[in-house]
Design a protein around this motif. Structure first.
Motif, PDB file in Angstrom:
ATOM      1  N   GLN B  78       1.463 -21.200   3.597  1.00 10.65           N
ATOM      2  CA  GLN B  78       1.092 -20.337   2.478  1.00 10.65           C
ATOM      3  C   GLN B  78       0.655 -18.955   2.933  1.00 10.65           C
ATOM      4  OE1 GLN B  78       1.015 -20.780  -0.936  1.00 10.65           O
ATOM      5  NE2 GLN B  78       2.184 -22.644  -0.631  1.00 10.65           N
ATOM      6  N   ILE B  79      -0.155 -18.880   3.966  1.00 17.94           N
ATOM      7  CA  ILE B  79      -0.697 -17.562   4.353  1.00 17.94           C
ATOM      8  C   ILE B  79       0.212 -16.930   5.396  1.00 17.94           C
ATOM      9  CG2 ILE B  79      -2.708 -16.296   5.169  1.00 17.94           C
ATOM     10  CD1 ILE B  79      -4.482 -18.501   4.215  1.00 17.94           C
ATOM     11  N   ASN B  80       0.092 -17.392   6.613  1.00 14.37           N
ATOM     12  CA  ASN B  80       0.880 -16.789   7.688  1.00 14.37           C
ATOM     13  C   ASN B  80       0.786 -17.699   8.897  1.00 14.37           C
ATOM     14  OD1 ASN B  80       1.668 -15.023   9.914  1.00 14.37           O
ATOM     15  ND2 ASN B  80       1.648 -13.444   8.352  1.00 14.37           N
ATOM     16  N   ARG B  81       1.890 -17.734   9.658  1.00 14.89           N
ATOM     17  CA  ARG B  81       1.905 -18.646  10.808  1.00 14.89           C
ATOM     18  C   ARG B  81       0.853 -18.268  11.850  1.00 14.89           C
ATOM     19  NH1 ARG B  81       4.491 -22.808  12.518  1.00 14.89           N
ATOM     20  NH2 ARG B  81       5.571 -22.961  10.560  1.00 14.89           N
ATOM     21  N   THR B  82       0.612 -16.970  12.010  1.00 16.68           N
ATOM     22  CA  THR B  82      -0.357 -16.535  13.027  1.00 16.68           C
ATOM     23  C   THR B  82      -1.644 -16.016  12.394  1.00 16.68           C
ATOM     24  OG1 THR B  82       0.830 -14.465  13.043  1.00 16.68           O
ATOM     25  CG2 THR B  82       1.322 -15.996  14.816  1.00 16.68           C
ATOM     26  N   LYS B  83      -1.481 -15.147  11.377  1.00 18.40           N
ATOM     27  CA  LYS B  83      -2.690 -14.532  10.801  1.00 18.40           C
ATOM     28  C   LYS B  83      -3.474 -15.519   9.948  1.00 18.40           C
ATOM     29  CE  LYS B  83      -0.534 -10.016  10.469  1.00 18.40           C
ATOM     30  NZ  LYS B  83       0.130  -9.136   9.509  1.00 18.40           N
ATOM     31  N   GLY B  84      -2.812 -16.563   9.474  1.00 15.56           N
ATOM     32  CA  GLY B  84      -3.474 -17.496   8.568  1.00 15.56           C
ATOM     33  C   GLY B  84      -4.399 -18.468   9.263  1.00 15.56           C
ATOM     34  N   GLN B  85      -4.257 -18.592  10.580  1.00 16.43           N
ATOM     35  CA  GLN B  85      -5.011 -19.621  11.311  1.00 16.43           C
ATOM     36  C   GLN B  85      -6.525 -19.474  11.153  1.00 16.43           C
ATOM     37  OE1 GLN B  85      -3.615 -22.044  13.263  1.00 16.43           O
ATOM     38  NE2 GLN B  85      -1.494 -21.408  13.395  1.00 16.43           N
ATOM     39  N   ILE B  86      -6.993 -18.216  11.071  1.00 16.92           N
ATOM     40  CA  ILE B  86      -8.460 -18.036  11.036  1.00 16.92           C
ATOM     41  C   ILE B  86      -9.048 -18.520   9.716  1.00 16.92           C
ATOM     42  CG2 ILE B  86      -8.585 -16.141  12.691  1.00 16.92           C
ATOM     43  CD1 ILE B  86      -8.886 -14.289  10.234  1.00 16.92           C
ATOM     44  N   TYR B  87      -8.196 -18.702   8.685  1.00 18.31           N
ATOM     45  CA  TYR B  87      -8.711 -19.188   7.410  1.00 18.31           C
ATOM     46  C   TYR B  87      -8.716 -20.707   7.348  1.00 18.31           C
ATOM     47  CZ  TYR B  87      -8.059 -14.355   6.285  1.00 18.31           C
ATOM     48  OH  TYR B  87      -8.141 -13.000   6.309  1.00 18.31           O
ATOM     49  N   PHE B  88      -8.203 -21.363   8.400  1.00 23.55           N
ATOM     50  CA  PHE B  88      -8.114 -22.826   8.391  1.00 23.55           C
ATOM     51  C   PHE B  88      -9.473 -23.509   8.199  1.00 23.55           C
ATOM     52  CE2 PHE B  88      -8.294 -26.836  10.719  1.00 23.55           C
ATOM     53  CZ  PHE B  88      -7.430 -27.576   9.943  1.00 23.55           C
ATOM     54  N   PRO B  89     -10.516 -23.114   8.945  1.00 20.48           N
ATOM     55  CA  PRO B  89     -11.814 -23.800   8.752  1.00 20.48           C
ATOM     56  C   PRO B  89     -12.309 -23.704   7.317  1.00 20.48           C
ATOM     57  CG  PRO B  89     -11.862 -22.467  10.722  1.00 20.48           C
ATOM     58  CD  PRO B  89     -10.584 -22.129  10.023  1.00 20.48           C
ATOM     59  N   PHE B  90     -12.163 -22.532   6.712  1.00 20.98           N
ATOM     60  CA  PHE B  90     -12.620 -22.349   5.335  1.00 20.98           C
ATOM     61  C   PHE B  90     -11.819 -23.231   4.383  1.00 20.98           C
ATOM     62  CE2 PHE B  90     -11.664 -19.890   1.400  1.00 20.98           C
ATOM     63  CZ  PHE B  90     -12.842 -20.186   0.748  1.00 20.98           C
ATOM     64  N   ILE B  91     -10.509 -23.201   4.528  1.00 18.86           N
ATOM     65  CA  ILE B  91      -9.650 -23.972   3.626  1.00 18.86           C
ATOM     66  C   ILE B  91      -9.901 -25.470   3.821  1.00 18.86           C
ATOM     67  CG2 ILE B  91      -7.241 -24.462   3.012  1.00 18.86           C
ATOM     68  CD1 ILE B  91      -8.066 -21.682   2.264  1.00 18.86           C
ATOM     69  N   PHE B  92     -10.072 -25.871   5.076  1.00 16.39           N
ATOM     70  CA  PHE B  92     -10.325 -27.293   5.368  1.00 16.39           C
ATOM     71  C   PHE B  92     -11.645 -27.739   4.738  1.00 16.39           C
ATOM     72  CE2 PHE B  92     -11.908 -30.739   8.027  1.00 16.39           C
ATOM     73  CZ  PHE B  92     -10.822 -31.594   7.967  1.00 16.39           C
ATOM     74  N   SER B  93     -12.691 -26.920   4.916  1.00 13.02           N
ATOM     75  CA  SER B  93     -14.007 -27.269   4.343  1.00 13.02           C
ATOM     76  C   SER B  93     -13.908 -27.352   2.832  1.00 13.02           C
ATOM     77  CB  SER B  93     -15.054 -26.228   4.724  1.00 13.02           C
ATOM     78  OG  SER B  93     -14.996 -25.968   6.082  1.00 13.02           O
ATOM     79  N   LEU B  94     -13.200 -26.400   2.240  1.00 12.10           N
ATOM     80  CA  LEU B  94     -13.052 -26.370   0.791  1.00 12.10           C
ATOM     81  C   LEU B  94     -12.356 -27.634   0.303  1.00 12.10           C
ATOM     82  CD1 LEU B  94     -13.539 -24.319  -1.539  1.00 12.10           C
ATOM     83  CD2 LEU B  94     -11.171 -23.631  -1.271  1.00 12.10           C
ATOM     84  N   PHE B  95     -11.294 -28.018   0.998  1.00  9.30           N
ATOM     85  CA  PHE B  95     -10.534 -29.206   0.610  1.00  9.30           C
ATOM     86  C   PHE B  95     -11.401 -30.449   0.686  1.00  9.30           C
ATOM     87  CE2 PHE B  95      -7.861 -32.836   1.661  1.00  9.30           C
ATOM     88  CZ  PHE B  95      -6.930 -32.786   0.636  1.00  9.30           C
ATOM     89  N   TYR B 243      -3.809 -16.814  -2.895  1.00 11.91           N
ATOM     90  CA  TYR B 243      -4.574 -15.617  -3.254  1.00 11.91           C
ATOM     91  C   TYR B 243      -4.942 -14.824  -2.006  1.00 11.91           C
ATOM     92  CZ  TYR B 243      -5.022 -17.969  -7.758  1.00 11.91           C
ATOM     93  OH  TYR B 243      -4.760 -18.600  -8.933  1.00 11.91           O
ATOM     94  N   ILE B 244      -5.293 -15.545  -0.954  1.00 11.00           N
ATOM     95  CA  ILE B 244      -5.629 -14.863   0.311  1.00 11.00           C
ATOM     96  C   ILE B 244      -4.387 -14.151   0.847  1.00 11.00           C
ATOM     97  CG2 ILE B 244      -6.292 -15.245   2.713  1.00 11.00           C
ATOM     98  CD1 ILE B 244      -8.139 -17.457   1.733  1.00 11.00           C
ATOM     99  N   LYS B 245      -3.250 -14.833   0.703  1.00 12.65           N
ATOM    100  CA  LYS B 245      -2.001 -14.214   1.190  1.00 12.65           C
ATOM    101  C   LYS B 245      -1.697 -12.949   0.393  1.00 12.65           C
ATOM    102  CE  LYS B 245       2.813 -14.815   1.967  1.00 12.65           C
ATOM    103  NZ  LYS B 245       4.042 -15.471   1.586  1.00 12.65           N
ATOM    104  N   ASP B 246      -1.907 -13.001  -0.936  1.00  9.68           N
ATOM    105  CA  ASP B 246      -1.674 -11.819  -1.770  1.00  9.68           C
ATOM    106  C   ASP B 246      -2.530 -10.650  -1.298  1.00  9.68           C
ATOM    107  OD1 ASP B 246       0.253 -12.825  -3.307  1.00  9.68           O
ATOM    108  OD2 ASP B 246      -0.955 -13.135  -5.107  1.00  9.68           O
ATOM    109  N   ALA B 247      -3.784 -10.973  -0.932  1.00 11.18           N
ATOM    110  CA  ALA B 247      -4.678  -9.908  -0.483  1.00 11.18           C
ATOM    111  C   ALA B 247      -4.273  -9.374   0.885  1.00 11.18           C
ATOM    112  CB  ALA B 247      -6.112 -10.418  -0.436  1.00 11.18           C
ATOM    113  N   LEU B 248      -3.742 -10.247   1.721  1.00 14.35           N
ATOM    114  CA  LEU B 248      -3.381  -9.823   3.081  1.00 14.35           C
ATOM    115  C   LEU B 248      -2.055  -9.064   3.097  1.00 14.35           C
ATOM    116  CD1 LEU B 248      -4.285 -12.922   5.251  1.00 14.35           C
ATOM    117  CD2 LEU B 248      -5.501 -10.779   5.116  1.00 14.35           C
TER     118      LEU B 248
END
Lengths: 242, 251
Positions: B78-95, B243-248
Motif C-alpha cells: 500500500q505505501i512503498n516497498r522501501t519508504k513504507g517500512q518505517i510505518y510498519f510498527p505503527f500499522i502493526f500496533s494499530l492492527f 492515506y499515508i501513501k496519499d500524503a507521501l
C-alpha cells in the motif's frame, strides 16, 4: 396439544430412525474417517473407549466422579443463580462452537501452512548460513595458500633491494659513459682544432716560403748565384755521365 | 424472589451492552476536584492493550508469520516497498489494538470498545490529521495539489477542489464510522438473535428443538462476527496505509 405434538414427533423420530442406514449428517464424517483407513472397519468398542479416554480422569471411577461433580456443580450454580442462563449463554455457546469449528477444521490447515512458511524461512536461513560457511571456508583456503607470504615478501624485498643497487650502479656507469663521451668529444674537437691550427700554420709557412723564394728570385744576385750553382750542378752531372 | 424473577425476565434493550458505565470513581477534593473515573470502556481498553503486549511477548512463530507477514505485505504494497517500512510498527500496533478489542468485544458479558464512535473517531481523526501533517511536512504547500485532480478543466477547478476537499475531510468520519458501525451492527444482530433464540428455547420442550434453527443462524453470525473482527481490522489498516501513501506521494 404441545405434548401430543411432541409425543408424536418423538414417536415419528423413533420410527424414522434408520437401523441399517446411517443418518445423513453422520455419513460424511464416517466417509471422511474411512477414507483415511479404507479397509479397517470402525470398532464400536474402540470408538467408545476413545470417547471415554477423552474425558478427564485416569480411571473409570474418577471419570464418572468428575462428570457427575461437573453436572452437580453446574446444576447447583444454575439453581442458586450463581450462573444465570440467559441469551449471553447462547452467545457463549455459539462462539465456542465457532472457535471449536475453526480449531477443528481451520487449525490443521493453518498449522500446515504456518509450518510450511516457518520451514521456508528456516530453509532460507539455513541455506544462507551454509553459503556463509562455504564463503568463509573458501576465504580460509585462499588465505592459507598465502601462508608463505612472509618468505616470499622477504625474497621479493631482497630482490628489489638488489635491483635498486644494480639500478644505482647502472645509473653511475651511464653517467660515467656519458662523462667519457663528453670528454672524448671535447678532446676530439680540440684535436680537430689543433689540426686546423697546424694546417693553417703550414699553409702560412708555405706561403711565406714561396713569397720569400719569389722575393729572392726577384733579386738578380740570387738568380745569378742560382744560375751559377745550376751550371756547376749541370757540369758535375755531365762530368759524371761522361 | 418475585422481584428477582421479574428483574430476570425483563427484556433489556440491545443497546444496553454499549452503555458506558462507571466502574471506579475517585471523588476526592484533589487536582481541582477533577473527576477520576475508570469506566468499562477504559477498563476494557486497558485489558486489550495488556493482551496485545502479552501476545507480542509470547509471540510464537505461527503468530509472527501470519500477522507479521500479513501486515508487512499490506504496508509494503500500500505505501512503498522501501519508504513504507518505517510505518510498519505503527500499522502493526494499530492492527493488533483493533483486532484484540474486536475479539474482546465478542466475549459474552464483555464490552466492545471498538463499537464506540468516540474511540474509533478519535483514532481515525488522529490518523488523518497525522497523515496531513506528514504531507505538509514533506511537501509544504505543494501538499494542497492533492485536492486538484490532474487534467481538470479550469472552469470546474473550484468545484472539483471543493469536492476533493470534502472527500479528504470525510475520510476522518468514514474510517471510524466503518469500524464502529460494523461492530455495533454485528453485536446488535447477535444480541437480538440470541435473545430470540433464548426466548424460543425457554418457551417449551418442543420449542427448544425448534430453536435449533435460529441457533444455527446465531452460530453462523458468530462466525461472521469473527470474520468481521479480522476483516475490519485489516480494512482499517489498509485505509490508513492508503492515506499515508496519499500524503507521501501526492497522486
Amino acid at each position: 396439544m404441545s405434548m401430543r405434538l411432541s409425543k408424536g414427533l418423538i414417536g415419528a423420530a423413533a420410527r424414522l430412525r434408520p437401523t441399517a442406514t446411517l443418518p445423513r449428517a453422520i455419513r460424511p464424517a464416517l466417509v471422511r474417517y474411512q477414507s483415511t483407513s479404507p479397509n479397517v472397519p470402525v470398532d464400536p468398542k474402540s470408538k467408545a473407549n476413545s470417547i471415554l479416554d477423552s474425558l478427564p480422569g485416569s480411571t473409570l471411577a474418577s471419570k464418572a466422579a468428575i462428570l457427575s461433580a461437573t453436572a452437580g456443580v453446574s446444576v447447583a450454580a444454575i439453581s442458586n443463580e450463581l450462573y444465570v442462563v440467559n441469551d449471553e449463554t447462547i452467545v457463549a455457546f455459539c462462539l465456542l462452537s465457532v472457535f471449536w469449528a475453526v480449531g477443528k477444521y481451520g487449525g490443521p490447515a493453518y498449522a500446515e501452512w504456518a509450518t510450511a512458511q516457518s520451514q521456508k524461512i528456516k530453509d532460507i536461513l539455513n541455506s544462507a548460513r551454509a553459503d556463509h560457511t562455504q564463503a568463509v571456508k573458501e576465504r580460509i583456503d585462499s588465505v592459507s595458500q598465502l601462508g608463505s607470504v612472509v618468505d616470499v615478501t622477504k625474497d621479493l624485498f631482497a630482490v628489489s633491494k638488489e635491483t635498486a643497487e644494480l639500478e644505482a650502479m647502472t645509473f653511475e656507469l651511464e653517467q660515467r659513459v656519458q662523462f667519457t663521451n663528453e670528454v672524448k668529444s671535447v678532446l676530439d674537437s680540440w684535436v680537430r682544432y689543433e689540426a686546423q691550427v697546424k694546417q693553417r700554420q703550414q699553409k702560412e709557412l708555405a706561403e711565406s716560403l714561396i713569397n720569400k723564394v719569389k722575393k729572392e728570385l726577384e733579386n738578380p744576385a740570387v738568380l745569378k748565384q742560382i744560375l751559377a750553382q745550376s751550371v756547376i750542378d749541370v757540369e758535375k752531372i755531365v762530368q759524371q755521365k761522361a | 424472589m418475585v422481584s428477582l424473577s421479574n428483574s430476570l425476565s425483563f427484556i433489556s434493550s440491545p443497546l444496553d451492552q454499549f452503555e458506558i458505565r462507571t466502574l471506579l470513581s475517585l471523588d476526592a477534593p484533589i487536582l481541582a476536584n477533577m473527576e477520576i473515573t475508570v469506566t468499562n470502556i477504559g477498563f476494557y481498553l486497558i485489558v486489550g492493550v495488556s493482551i496485545a503486549f502479552i501476545l507480542n511477548g509470547l509471540a510464537t512463530n505461527y503468530y509472527q508469520i501470519t500477522i507479521y507477514a500479513t501486515i508487512h505485505s499490506i504496508v509494503v504494497n500500500q505505501i512503498n516497498r522501501t519508504k513504507g517500512q518505517i510505518y510498519f510498527p505503527f500499522i502493526f500496533s494499530l492492527f493488533i489494538f483493533i483486532l484484540v478489542n474486536n475479539l474482546i468485544g465478542m466475549i459474552p458479558y464483555g464490552f466492545a470498545s471498538t463499537s464506540h464512535f468516540v474511540l474509533t473517531f478519535s483514532i481515525s481523526f488522529t490518523i488523518v490529521l497525522g497523515a496531513t501533517i506528514l504531507g505538509l511536512q514533506k511537501h509544504g504547500l505543494e501538499f494542497f495539489s492533492l485536492f486538484v485532480p490532474a487534467g481538470c478543466p479550469l472552469a470546474l477547478l473550484p468545484l472539483l477542489v471543493l469536492v476533493e476537499f470534502l472527500s479528504y475531510v470525510s475520510r476522518n468520519v468514514s474510517l471510524g464510522l466503518r469500524l464502529a458501525a460494523n461492530i455495533v451492527a454485528g453485536h446488535l444482530l447477535l444480541h437480538i438473535l440470541s435473545s430470540l433464540t433464548y426466548n424460543i428455547m425457554t418457551s417449551g420442550f418442543i420449542f427448544f428443538f425448534m430453536a435449533l434453527l435460529p441457533l444455527s443462524f446465531v452460530i453462523a453470525f458468530s462466525g461472521l462476527e469473527l470474520a468481521i473482527a479480522f476483516i475490519q481490522s485489516q480494512v482499517f489498516v489498509v485505509l490508513t496505509c492508503s492515506y499515508i501513501k496519499d500524503a507521501l506521494e501526492l497522486h
